[in-house]
Write a protein that holds these residues in place. Structure first.
Motif, short mmCIF file in Angstrom:
data_model
loop_
_atom_site.label_atom_id
_atom_site.label_comp_id
_atom_site.label_asym_id
_atom_site.label_seq_id
_atom_site.Cartn_x
_atom_site.Cartn_y
_atom_site.Cartn_z
N ARG A 124 0.83 -1.21 0.00
CA ARG A 124 0.00 0.00 0.00
C ARG A 124 0.87 1.26 0.00
NH1 ARG A 124 -4.99 1.29 -1.67
NH2 ARG A 124 -5.97 2.97 -0.47
N ASP A 125 1.86 1.25 0.86
CA ASP A 125 2.69 2.44 1.07
C ASP A 125 3.77 2.62 0.00
OD1 ASP A 125 3.49 4.68 2.69
OD2 ASP A 125 5.23 3.48 3.29
N TRP A 126 3.77 1.78 -1.04
CA TRP A 126 4.72 1.97 -2.13
C TRP A 126 4.29 3.13 -3.05
CZ3 TRP A 126 8.18 -2.20 -4.57
CH2 TRP A 126 8.75 -2.98 -3.56
N TYR A 127 3.03 3.51 -2.92
CA TYR A 127 2.48 4.63 -3.71
C TYR A 127 1.91 5.65 -2.74
CZ TYR A 127 3.28 1.53 -7.66
OH TYR A 127 3.89 0.73 -8.58
N ILE A 128 1.40 6.75 -3.27
CA ILE A 128 0.97 7.84 -2.40
C ILE A 128 -0.56 7.92 -2.38
CG2 ILE A 128 1.15 10.33 -2.05
CD1 ILE A 128 3.96 9.97 -3.64
N TRP A 129 -1.12 7.37 -1.34
CA TRP A 129 -2.58 7.29 -1.19
C TRP A 129 -3.07 8.31 -0.18
CZ3 TRP A 129 -5.48 4.25 -4.32
CH2 TRP A 129 -4.83 3.19 -4.99
N VAL A 163 1.01 12.39 -11.03
CA VAL A 163 1.21 13.76 -11.53
C VAL A 163 1.23 13.85 -13.06
CG1 VAL A 163 2.40 14.52 -9.42
CG2 VAL A 163 3.75 13.81 -11.40
N PHE A 164 1.54 12.75 -13.76
CA PHE A 164 1.55 12.84 -15.23
C PHE A 164 0.20 12.46 -15.83
CE2 PHE A 164 6.03 13.10 -14.37
CZ PHE A 164 6.40 14.09 -15.26
N THR A 165 -0.24 11.21 -15.61
CA THR A 165 -1.57 10.77 -16.06
C THR A 165 -2.03 9.74 -15.04
OG1 THR A 165 -0.82 8.83 -17.31
CG2 THR A 165 -0.86 10.93 -18.51
N PRO A 166 -3.33 9.42 -15.03
CA PRO A 166 -3.83 8.39 -14.10
C PRO A 166 -3.15 7.04 -14.30
CG PRO A 166 -5.65 9.62 -15.08
CD PRO A 166 -4.41 10.07 -15.80
N GLU A 167 -2.62 6.81 -15.50
CA GLU A 167 -1.95 5.54 -15.79
C GLU A 167 -0.52 5.50 -15.25
OE1 GLU A 167 -3.52 7.36 -18.16
OE2 GLU A 167 -5.33 6.13 -18.37
N GLN A 168 -0.07 6.60 -14.62
CA GLN A 168 1.32 6.68 -14.13
C GLN A 168 1.37 7.07 -12.65
OE1 GLN A 168 1.86 9.31 -17.58
NE2 GLN A 168 3.85 8.35 -17.91
N PRO A 169 0.96 6.14 -11.77
CA PRO A 169 0.98 6.45 -10.33
C PRO A 169 2.40 6.72 -9.82
CG PRO A 169 0.54 4.10 -10.71
CD PRO A 169 0.48 4.76 -12.05
N ASP A 170 2.55 7.76 -9.02
CA ASP A 170 3.87 8.10 -8.47
C ASP A 170 4.27 7.12 -7.37
OD1 ASP A 170 2.85 10.57 -9.75
OD2 ASP A 170 4.76 11.38 -9.03
N LEU A 171 5.52 6.67 -7.43
CA LEU A 171 6.04 5.81 -6.37
C LEU A 171 6.32 6.64 -5.12
CD1 LEU A 171 8.52 3.62 -8.43
CD2 LEU A 171 6.68 2.71 -6.97
N PRO A 190 11.68 3.00 2.19
CA PRO A 190 12.98 2.40 1.83
C PRO A 190 12.84 1.16 0.97
CG PRO A 190 12.64 2.37 4.23
CD PRO A 190 11.47 3.11 3.64
N GLU A 191 11.73 0.45 1.07
CA GLU A 191 11.54 -0.73 0.22
C GLU A 191 11.45 -0.34 -1.26
OE1 GLU A 191 8.85 -3.05 3.55
OE2 GLU A 191 8.07 -2.94 1.51
N VAL A 192 10.84 0.79 -1.50
CA VAL A 192 10.74 1.27 -2.89
C VAL A 192 12.13 1.59 -3.41
CG1 VAL A 192 9.97 3.23 -4.33
CG2 VAL A 192 8.38 2.15 -2.69
#
Ligand code: GLC
Ligand code: CA
Length: 602
Positions: A130-135, A177-185, A190-192
């Motif tokens: 879950r925490d690999w992306y920004i929710w 930030v770019f498109t919905p198909e490109q979720p920011d990591l 640190p795992e990312v």
């Protein structure tokens, strides 16, 4: 120059000429109208003969191609449209045979929304990834159940939309930030970071020579995610550019130093970070300073963003003085502050340079392209040449239907124009003009190899994924390579754009003490049409001095600032390779878009 500077210390990655390939449009070998890795391998001899040392391809990894591969679904596999891992092994091996290297595109600010990491992350709030992306939860939910995004940031490739995408599964937003198909990591995790280092090791172990790093200055965000100030008319723009909160963020240098420690310090690499939106030399030197321990160099965007106001799809007038100022500022900054820079004027995100900085009409295209080639090959830094730049490909013409444009940014932009200007033909026409001048598609048309069907990009009868420029029967690599049948030492014949690049790259290498490592001094910064500078080597044998005089106008210009006596004119962009009137007392007369290079007497 400071005594202990490393600026002129020789390094292979400083002298290398890098050629950027846009793989979908370079060479198709299997008849699907889409370029492939085997196509790149088949053109290595061509690149070698031009003078290329390093080949960098835009992303070829597994991807749904929402943003032409800048949305990666598997960093360790190749998209079937491009080929296989074995094809890449072959490319690297064939390049090595020719003493060339291969650089990969590292796109790790975000993944594709189809990457396994993201599919896991979105599956539940408690998923380990879950925490690999920004929710984030919605800022609010209206009485009718409409969620409001966490802040007002606009999407970069579709500024009418929010940078946050709502996901029904868990009723939260993710940052994209770019498109919905490109979720920011989420680089805070640190795992990312460890997963990214692992990807880098994978490619370096396979023989890649290094990386171009996609929007690498966006990996650290201001984690309070504040609203962006309103700079675009709120009546027409619900969302605002939030870039200041995610470019060169608070932990960027921690992350880049960790990357250096964990990966780069263990290999002899070439690295170039894409860093749009940063112009502060002190900040940039933190990355590219000789002792920064981060990256070898970055792409600074001041020049290609010269006509960029707050949004990319817009036009802004600019002049030659401004252009010269930008180039000179960065040439000087790297010398004075002991840093290193890249030299580039085209890439897959920008229109064609001959259309943008010179005159691309049939009369002047060839001269304009050579003028830019002379400038590029005589500036200090690592030189990047973009596919097609070496033959002076220009922007697609205004009469192309908007349906020919495939890029998601252009498509989103045109959708917006049609929605808000449906009844305003003038505004619509302006939108089309902006597309003709600024769309990224102009850099993405298929390569013009020769005058056979499909310009040699694909076999006869195949439909290329994107429309070829109409001028390929005359503007193509084969015609330009054969242009001067005979004697290269015969100065009476004009060089083609391709031959002029080949000459320029060879001269640059022969005189690398001057052009790669030398000092830089701008002449006549107040001149409104002529860009002139002197490059001087730092040899112990006493500096060689070369002068470059470039007429960035469609009128004849008399230039009087040549400092000292000429030993000889080495190259010129017009017939006979030499300016007609040799300098006398520091004067030279230049025809429209003419450029000359000369060696000064010691
Ligand atoms: C970079 C790429 C561009 C892409 C964006 C998102 O700017 O060069 O093509 O759209 O990043 O990955
Ligand atoms: Ca193909």
């Amino acid at each position: 120059m400071a005594a202990k500077s490393s600026f002129s210390d020789p390094q292979w990655w400083k002298e290398a000429v890098v050629y950027q390939i846009y793989p979908a449009s370079f060479q198709d070998t299997n008849g699907d109208g889409w370029g492939d890795v085997k196509g790149i391998t088949s053109r290595l001899d061509y690149l070698k003969s031009l003078g290329v040392d390093v080949v960098w391809s835009s992303p070829i990894f597994k991807s749904p191609q929402a943003d032409m591969g800048y949305d990666i679904a598997d960093y360790k596999d190749i998209d079937p449209a491009y080929g296989t891992l074995a094809d890449v092994d072959e490319l690297i091996a064939e390049a090595a045979k020719r003493d060339m290297k291969v650089m990969m595109d590292l796109v790790v600010n975000h993944t594709s929304n189809m990457h396994a990491w993201f599919l896991e992350s979105r599956s539940s709030k408690t998923d380990p990834k879950r925490d690999w992306y920004i929710w984030k939860p919605p800022k609010s939910v209206s009485p009718t159940g409409e969620p409001e995004p966490p802040n007002n940031w606009a999407q970069i490739l579709g500024e009418a939309n929010s940078a946050w995408t709502y996901d029904e599964t868990t009723k939260e937003y993710y940052l994209s930030v770019f498109t919905p198909e490109q979720p920011d990591l989420n680089w805070e995790n640190p795992e990312v970071r460890a997963a990214v280092w692992d990807v880098m090791h994978f490619w370096l172990d396979r023989g890649a020579a290094g990386f171009r790093m996609d929007v690498i200055n966006m990996i650290s965000k201001v984690t309070s995610y504040p609203d962006a100030p309103v700079v675009l008319d709120p009546a027409s723009h619900k969302y605002q550019p939030g870039t200041q909160f995610f470019t060169n963020g608070p932990k960027l240098h921690d992350y880049l130093q960790e990357m250096h420690r964990e990966v780069l310090s263990k290999h002899d690499t070439i690295t170039v970070g894409e860093m749009p939106g940063v112009s502060d030399p002190a900040e940039i030197l933190r990355t590219v300073g000789a002792h920064a321990g981060e990256l070898r160099m970055i792409f600074i965007f001041d020049l290609v963003d010269i006509d960029k106001p707050n949004v990319r799809m817009a036009l802004k007038p600019w002049d030659v003085k401004e252009m010269k100022g930008i180039i000179s500022r960065w040439q000087r900054a790297m010398i004075e502050r002991d840093g290193w820079n890249s030299v580039f004027i085209e890439n897959h995100d920008n229109p064609r340079s001959v259309s943008r900085y010179t005159d691309d009409s049939d009369t002047w295209r060839d001269k304009g392209a050579k003028l830019l080639a002379l400038m590029q090959t005589t500036l200090g830094g690592t030189l990047f040449v973009y596919q097609g730049e070496e033959i002076g490909i220009r922007n697609a013409p205004l009469d192309w239907d908007t349906a020919e444009y495939k890029d998601i940014e252009t498509v989103n932009y045109w959708k917006k124009c049609e929605a808000i200007y449906a009844h305003n033909p003038e505004k619509l026409a302006e939108g089309r003009k902006i597309i003709q001048m600024k769309a990224r598609d102009h850099a993405r048309t298929p390569m013009q190899w020769d005058s056979t069907p499909n310009a040699g990009f694909a076999a006869e009868g195949v439909k290329p994924w994107m429309r070829l420029m109409d001028d390929w029967p005359t503007v193509n690599a084969a015609a330009q390579m054969q242009h001067r049948s005979g004697n290269a030492a015969d100065d009476d014949e004009e060089l083609s754009v391709w031959q002029f690049w080949q000459r320029g790259l060879a001269d640059r290498k022969e005189h690398k003490d001057v052009f790669v490592y030398g000092d830089y001094e701008e002449l006549s910064p107040q001149d409104e049409n002529v860009f002139a500078y002197v490059r001087t080597s730092h040899n112990s044998t006493g500096g060689e001095k070369w002068v470059v005089v470039l007429n960035f106008s469609g009128q004849e210009q008399s230039y009087h600032g040549v400092p000292g006596e000429l030993e000889f004119w080495a190259a010129g962009t017009y017939t006979k390779g030499r300016p007609e009137k040799a300098t006398k007392g520091g004067s030279v007369t230049l025809r429209p878009w003419e450029g000359v290079l000369g060696k000064l007497k010691a």
